[in-house]
Design a protein around this motif. Structure first.
Motif, PDB file in Angstrom:
ATOM      1  N   HIS A  32       0.807  -1.212   0.000  1.00 57.89           N
ATOM      2  CA  HIS A  32       0.000   0.000   0.000  1.00 57.89           C
ATOM      3  C   HIS A  32       0.843   1.265   0.000  1.00 57.89           C
ATOM      4  CE1 HIS A  32      -3.822  -2.053   0.752  1.00 57.89           C
ATOM      5  NE2 HIS A  32      -3.084  -2.907   1.433  1.00 57.89           N
ATOM      6  N   THR A  35       0.493   7.854   3.345  1.00 58.33           N
ATOM      7  CA  THR A  35       0.468   9.309   3.259  1.00 58.33           C
ATOM      8  C   THR A  35       0.480   9.935   4.641  1.00 58.33           C
ATOM      9  OG1 THR A  35      -0.565  11.058   1.897  1.00 58.33           O
ATOM     10  CG2 THR A  35      -2.006   9.844   3.369  1.00 58.33           C
ATOM     11  N   TRP A  47      -3.406  17.687   3.114  1.00 56.74           N
ATOM     12  CA  TRP A  47      -2.492  16.633   2.704  1.00 56.74           C
ATOM     13  C   TRP A  47      -1.079  17.173   2.698  1.00 56.74           C
ATOM     14  CZ3 TRP A  47       0.567  16.283  -1.784  1.00 56.74           C
ATOM     15  CH2 TRP A  47       1.188  15.029  -1.964  1.00 56.74           C
ATOM     16  N   GLY A  50       3.012  11.931   0.312  1.00 61.68           N
ATOM     17  CA  GLY A  50       2.658  10.546   0.090  1.00 61.68           C
ATOM     18  C   GLY A  50       3.813   9.784  -0.534  1.00 61.68           C
ATOM     19  N   ASP A  99      -3.351   4.084   1.994  1.00 64.71           N
ATOM     20  CA  ASP A  99      -4.100   4.198   0.752  1.00 64.71           C
ATOM     21  C   ASP A  99      -4.722   2.851   0.372  1.00 64.71           C
ATOM     22  OD1 ASP A  99      -3.248   3.749  -2.574  1.00 64.71           O
ATOM     23  OD2 ASP A  99      -4.894   5.069  -1.957  1.00 64.71           O
ATOM     24  N   TRP A 106      -5.814   7.707  -5.070  1.00 64.88           N
ATOM     25  CA  TRP A 106      -5.580   7.478  -3.657  1.00 64.88           C
ATOM     26  C   TRP A 106      -6.805   7.854  -2.825  1.00 64.88           C
ATOM     27  CZ3 TRP A 106       0.019   8.835  -1.806  1.00 64.88           C
ATOM     28  CH2 TRP A 106       0.949   8.209  -2.650  1.00 64.88           C
ATOM     29  N   TYR A 107      -7.167   6.965  -1.929  1.00 71.83           N
ATOM     30  CA  TYR A 107      -8.073   7.318  -0.849  1.00 71.83           C
ATOM     31  C   TYR A 107      -7.675   6.467   0.338  1.00 71.83           C
ATOM     32  CZ  TYR A 107     -10.957   3.092  -1.228  1.00 71.83           C
ATOM     33  OH  TYR A 107     -11.393   1.807  -1.234  1.00 71.83           O
ATOM     34  N   PHE A 108      -8.120   6.877   1.539  1.00 73.68           N
ATOM     35  CA  PHE A 108      -7.488   6.376   2.754  1.00 73.68           C
ATOM     36  C   PHE A 108      -8.500   5.684   3.650  1.00 73.68           C
ATOM     37  CE2 PHE A 108      -4.031   8.413   1.037  1.00 73.68           C
ATOM     38  CZ  PHE A 108      -4.389   9.685   0.652  1.00 73.68           C
TER      39      PHE A 108
ATOM     40  N   TRP B  90      -7.927  12.767  -6.197  1.00 71.34           N
ATOM     41  CA  TRP B  90      -6.534  12.676  -6.608  1.00 71.34           C
ATOM     42  C   TRP B  90      -6.381  13.490  -7.893  1.00 71.34           C
ATOM     43  CZ3 TRP B  90      -1.745  11.118  -5.301  1.00 71.34           C
ATOM     44  CH2 TRP B  90      -0.793  10.994  -6.322  1.00 71.34           C
ATOM     45  N   VAL B  94      -2.885  14.573  -3.672  1.00 64.07           N
ATOM     46  CA  VAL B  94      -4.148  14.451  -2.947  1.00 64.07           C
ATOM     47  C   VAL B  94      -4.706  15.844  -2.669  1.00 64.07           C
ATOM     48  CG1 VAL B  94      -5.200  13.709  -0.767  1.00 64.07           C
ATOM     49  CG2 VAL B  94      -3.453  12.284  -1.896  1.00 64.07           C
TER      50      VAL B  94
END
Lengths: 121, 105
Positions: A32, A35, A47, A50, A99, A106-108, B90, B94
Motif C-alpha cells: 500500500h 500518506t 495533505w 505521500g 491508501d 488514492w483514498y485512505f 486525486w 491528494v
C-alpha cells in the motif's frame, strides 16, 4: 489488529527539526501507498506528503516541498516524515493514513490517531 | 492546482435528508471520496469512488458525482451523524475540500 500508530511529535522551536514515525500492523504494509495528512488547530485536513508502496515515488504539497521528506522501511512496516526548517504554521496534528485506491486514485481507509507537532519558541 | 469547494456548514432536521456538496472543475472526471471526522477523532472514509460504501458504513450514506458537483447524501439523519465531512480527490496529488460541518437539529 489492523492499526497505524504515530509517534515523534512534540514541541520544537522555529527552524528546528523533527522526525515522525508511523508503525503499521495487521495488513501487508508493502502493498500500500502511505500518506501524511495534517490538521492545524480548528482547521481542516491538509495533505502533506505521500509515498508509493515500493517507495519509488514520493509526492509533497507545495507548502512543505524542500523541507519535509517522506520515507518508509518496508522491512519494519514503518512510515516516516522528516520535518526540517519548521515554522509556526506547521503546528498541527499529523496523521498517517493507508491508501486503498491504488495508482492514480488514492483514498485512505485506515488512519492513525495522530501526533501533535507544536512549533513555538 | 485543483480546488474543491464545500459549504462551511449544513443543517438538517432529525430524520430528514442532508446533502453536502463538493464543487470542482469537471469533477465528474475524477473519483471523489468522502470522510467523516468527529471531534477529537481521526477521519473515517464513508464513501469512496463517488458512490461506494465501505463495510460498516450505514446504507443511509450515499454519494453521487455529476458535472462540476459531487454530493454526499445522508438519509434519515441522526444526532450521531454530526461531524465535519470532507471530500477528496486525486489530481497528481491528494486534494481535500475545506470541510462541511453538519448539524442535526
Amino acid at each position: 489488529e489492523v492499526q497505524l500508530v504515530e509517534s515523534g511529535g512534540g514541541l520544537v522551536q522555529p527552524g528546528g527539526s523533527l522526525r515522525l514515525s508511523c508503525a503499521a500492523s495487521g495488513f501487508t504494509f508493502n502493498n500500500h501507498a502511505m500518506t501524511w495528512v495534517r490538521q492545524a488547530p480548528g482547521k481542516g485536513l491538509e495533505w502533506v506528503s505521500g509515498i508509493s508502496s515500493s517507495a519509488g515515488h514520493t509526492y509533497e504539497a507545495d507548502s512543505v516541498k524542500g523541507r519535509f521528506t517522506i520515507s518508509r522501511d518496508n522491512s519494519k512496516d514503518t512510515l516516516y516524515l522528516q520535518m526540517n526548517s519548521l515554522r509556526a504554521e506547521d503546528t498541527a496534528v499529523y496523521y498517517c493514513a493507508k491508501d486503498n485506491g491504488g495508482s492514480g486514485d488514492w483514498y485512505f481507509d485506515l488512519w492513525g490517531r495522530g501526533t501533535l507537532v507544536t512549533v513555538s519558541s | 492546482s485543483y480546488e474543491l469547494t464545500q459549504p462551511l456548514s449544513v443543517s438538517v432536521a432529525l430524520g430528514q435528508t442532508a446533502r453536502i456538496t463538493c464543487g470542482g472543475n469537471d469533477i465528474v472526471t475524477k473519483n471523489v471520496h468522502w470522510y467523516q471526522q468527529k471531534p477529537g477523532q481521526a477521519p473515517v472514509v464513508v464513501i469512496y469512488r463517488d458512490d461506494n460504501r465501505p463495510s460498516g458504513i450505514p446504507e443511509r450514506f450515499s454519494g453521487s458525482n455529476s458535472g462540476n458537483t459531487a454530493t454526499l447524501t445522508i438519509s434519515r439523519a441522526q444526532a450521531g451523524d454530526e461531524a465535519v465531512y470532507y471530500c477528496q480527490v486525486w489530481d497528481t496529488i491528494v486534494v481535500f475540500g475545506g470541510g462541511t460541518e453538519l448539524t442535526v437539529l
